[in-house]
Design an enzyme around this catalytic site. Structure first.
Site, mmCIF file in Angstrom:
data_model
loop_
_atom_site.group_PDB
_atom_site.id
_atom_site.type_symbol
_atom_site.label_atom_id
_atom_site.label_comp_id
_atom_site.label_asym_id
_atom_site.label_seq_id
_atom_site.Cartn_x
_atom_site.Cartn_y
_atom_site.Cartn_z
ATOM 1 N N TYR A 96 0.926 -1.095 -0.096
ATOM 2 C CA TYR A 96 0.069 0.105 -0.036
ATOM 3 C C TYR A 96 0.941 1.297 -0.095
ATOM 4 O O TYR A 96 0.643 2.170 -0.808
ATOM 5 C CB TYR A 96 -0.978 -0.083 1.191
ATOM 6 C CG TYR A 96 -1.876 0.985 1.221
ATOM 7 C CD1 TYR A 96 -2.959 1.150 0.447
ATOM 8 C CD2 TYR A 96 -2.130 1.689 2.425
ATOM 9 C CE1 TYR A 96 -3.888 2.253 0.516
ATOM 10 C CE2 TYR A 96 -2.814 2.770 2.547
ATOM 11 C CZ TYR A 96 -3.780 2.942 1.589
ATOM 12 O OH TYR A 96 -4.845 4.132 1.809
ATOM 13 N N THR A 154 2.988 1.675 -3.361
ATOM 14 C CA THR A 154 2.122 2.155 -4.512
ATOM 15 C C THR A 154 1.735 3.615 -4.462
ATOM 16 O O THR A 154 1.809 4.315 -5.397
ATOM 17 C CB THR A 154 0.760 1.267 -4.702
ATOM 18 O OG1 THR A 154 -0.035 1.340 -3.330
ATOM 19 C CG2 THR A 154 1.185 -0.109 -5.249
HETATM 20 N N1 LIG Z 1 -10.013 6.036 4.786
HETATM 21 C C1 LIG Z 1 -8.942 6.293 5.032
HETATM 22 O O1 LIG Z 1 -8.621 6.484 6.063
HETATM 23 C C2 LIG Z 1 -7.930 6.549 4.021
HETATM 24 C C3 LIG Z 1 -6.671 7.131 4.455
HETATM 25 C C4 LIG Z 1 -5.750 7.354 3.554
HETATM 26 C C5 LIG Z 1 -5.881 7.278 2.214
HETATM 27 N N2 LIG Z 1 -7.053 6.852 1.919
HETATM 28 C C6 LIG Z 1 -7.211 6.700 0.537
HETATM 29 O O2 LIG Z 1 -8.550 7.443 0.071
HETATM 30 C C7 LIG Z 1 -8.871 6.762 -1.133
HETATM 31 C C8 LIG Z 1 -10.425 6.392 -0.803
HETATM 32 O O3 LIG Z 1 -10.614 5.317 0.398
HETATM 33 P P1 LIG Z 1 -11.697 5.030 1.189
HETATM 34 O O4 LIG Z 1 -11.174 4.810 2.555
HETATM 35 O O5 LIG Z 1 -12.855 6.149 1.149
HETATM 36 O O6 LIG Z 1 -12.069 3.404 0.533
HETATM 37 P P2 LIG Z 1 -13.433 2.742 0.523
HETATM 38 O O7 LIG Z 1 -14.442 3.312 1.564
HETATM 39 O O8 LIG Z 1 -12.962 1.235 0.530
HETATM 40 O O9 LIG Z 1 -14.118 3.200 -1.045
HETATM 41 C C9 LIG Z 1 -13.305 2.869 -1.977
HETATM 42 C C10 LIG Z 1 -13.883 3.521 -3.308
HETATM 43 O O10 LIG Z 1 -13.274 2.937 -4.363
HETATM 44 C C11 LIG Z 1 -14.120 2.328 -5.344
HETATM 45 N N3 LIG Z 1 -13.043 1.383 -6.034
HETATM 46 C C12 LIG Z 1 -12.329 0.346 -5.318
HETATM 47 N N4 LIG Z 1 -11.585 -0.472 -6.109
HETATM 48 C C13 LIG Z 1 -11.653 0.124 -7.491
HETATM 49 C C14 LIG Z 1 -11.487 -0.194 -8.741
HETATM 50 N N5 LIG Z 1 -10.379 -1.075 -8.875
HETATM 51 N N6 LIG Z 1 -12.073 0.617 -9.573
HETATM 52 C C15 LIG Z 1 -13.019 1.439 -9.535
HETATM 53 N N7 LIG Z 1 -13.278 1.706 -8.113
HETATM 54 C C16 LIG Z 1 -12.743 1.126 -7.429
HETATM 55 C C17 LIG Z 1 -15.107 1.353 -4.550
HETATM 56 O O11 LIG Z 1 -16.280 1.075 -5.189
HETATM 57 P P3 LIG Z 1 -16.458 -0.160 -5.904
HETATM 58 O O12 LIG Z 1 -16.439 -1.311 -5.069
HETATM 59 O O13 LIG Z 1 -17.910 0.099 -6.804
HETATM 60 O O14 LIG Z 1 -15.331 -0.245 -7.030
HETATM 61 C C18 LIG Z 1 -15.431 2.790 -3.527
HETATM 62 O O15 LIG Z 1 -16.363 3.608 -4.247
HETATM 63 C C19 LIG Z 1 -8.097 5.455 -1.380
HETATM 64 O O16 LIG Z 1 -7.215 5.591 -2.520
HETATM 65 C C20 LIG Z 1 -7.432 5.237 -0.196
HETATM 66 O O17 LIG Z 1 -6.294 4.484 -0.300
HETATM 67 C C21 LIG Z 1 -7.929 6.384 2.440
#
Ligand SMILES: NC(=O)c1ccc[n+]([C@@H]2O[C@H](COP(=O)([O-])OP(=O)(O)OC[C@H]3O[C@@H](n4cnc5c(N)ncnc54)[C@H](OP(=O)(O)O)[C@@H]3O)[C@@H](O)[C@H]2O)c1
Length: 251
Positions: A156, A159
């Site tokens: 993670y 990337t």
């Molecule tokens: N939440 C945190 O604390 C946090 C912290 C640091 C960074 N981030 C980053 O913030 C971003 C969002 O994270 P999140 O926590 O909101 O994640 P999440 O709740 O798991 O939501 C992920 C979203 O991305 C979509 N997705 C996943 N794989 C995909 C793919 N291969 N193609 C297209 N859509 C895809 C999912 O929808 P589908 O299942 O319909 O594809 C969903 O809408 C990510 O890049 C994550 O690394 C999050």
């Protein structure tokens, strides 16, 4: 009126978590929001909710790990709107939690395709269109864990730090076209991704909370301030804006 009135905004991974908060937030500020993730039904449902609330949105399914899906999405966006003003490269995954010697090449390839190749390819397809329209803004969502990589999260972090490098290269290569490119490095925010780790990894929630100076996990909606800043500010490019509650772990 709205801060982003009539701007065309693509939020990848826009159907859940931080992406959902951004889709709703941009629409509330007057933008036309394209919500894209793998599951078309979820994208359509969120777009319909936004429209019912008086906003403008469309759901277009795409897997950002697949080149042909990104090509198809880009064609549909240009056919429907003729331009893209703001791209939020938010879709990301973490399917490889564990010691490096326990992880597989298949996990590496999938993480690389979704977290790094997808954002690069998406930005590269839209950048010429943005340039032709006089410019735009691209925001790549990385993680504070890329800047201070913790044990057990190697793929993670790797990337995402790769995406930070590409952010700086994009900013240099596209500045003359009026395209600003920045990254946001969030700390812990409540989302499906984080909730899944809370449910499956003992001590994860407490560890996350205690790793921040503010001693809490932020709500998804709190990502809007940094995103709106980078999307609207006119003189910032090539930076990584950290929004992490004061993340102190494993420096
Ligand atoms: N939440 C945190 O604390 C946090 C912290 C640091 C960074 N981030 C980053 O913030 C971003 C969002 O994270 P999140 O926590 O909101 O994640 P999440 O709740 O798991 O939501 C992920 C979203 O991305 C979509 N997705 C996943 N794989 C995909 C793919 N291969 N193609 C297209 N859509 C895809 C999912 O929808 P589908 O299942 O319909 O594809 C969903 O809408 C990510 O890049 C994550 O690394 C999050």
């Amino acid at each position: 009126m709205g801060k982003f009135k009539d701007k065309v905004v693509l939020v990848t991974g826009g159907s859940r978590g931080l992406g959902k908060a951004m889709s709703i937030g941009f629409a509330a500020e007057g933008a036309i929001v394209i919500i894209s993730s793998r599951k078309q039904d979820n994208c359509t449902a969120l777009a319909e909710t936004i429209i019912q609330q008086g906003g403008r949105a469309i759901g277009i399914g795409a897997n950002f790990g697949k080149i042909e899906d990104i090509d198809s999405l880009a064609e549909k966006v240009m056919a429907e709107y003729g331009r893209l003003d703001i791209l939020i490269n938010n879709a990301g995954t973490n399917i490889a939690f564990g010691e490096l010697n326990s992880l597989t090449p298949e996990q590496f390839d999938k993480m690389y395709q979704i977290n790094l190749r997808g954002p690069w390819y998406t930005a590269s397809r839209f950048a010429p269109k943005m340039a032709a329209a006089g410019g735009g803004a691209i925001i790549n969502i990385i993680t504070v864990g890329a800047l201070r990589p913790p044990a057990l999260n190697g793929f993670y972090a790797a990337t995402k730090v790769g995406l930070e490098a590409l952010t700086k290269v994009m900013a240099q290569e596209w500045a003359a076209d009026g395209i600003r490119v920045n990254a946001i490095a969030p700390g812990p925010y409540r989302s499906d991704l984080v909730n899944a780790s809370i449910d499956t990894i003992p001590g994860f929630e407490e560890g996350m909370r205690d790793s921040t100076l503010l001693k809490r996990i932020a709500e998804s909606e709190e990502i809007l301030n940094p995103v709106f800043y980078l999307a609207s500010e006119s003189n910032t490019t090539g930076i990584t804006l950290v929004a992490d509650g004061g993340y102190m772990a494993s420096a």
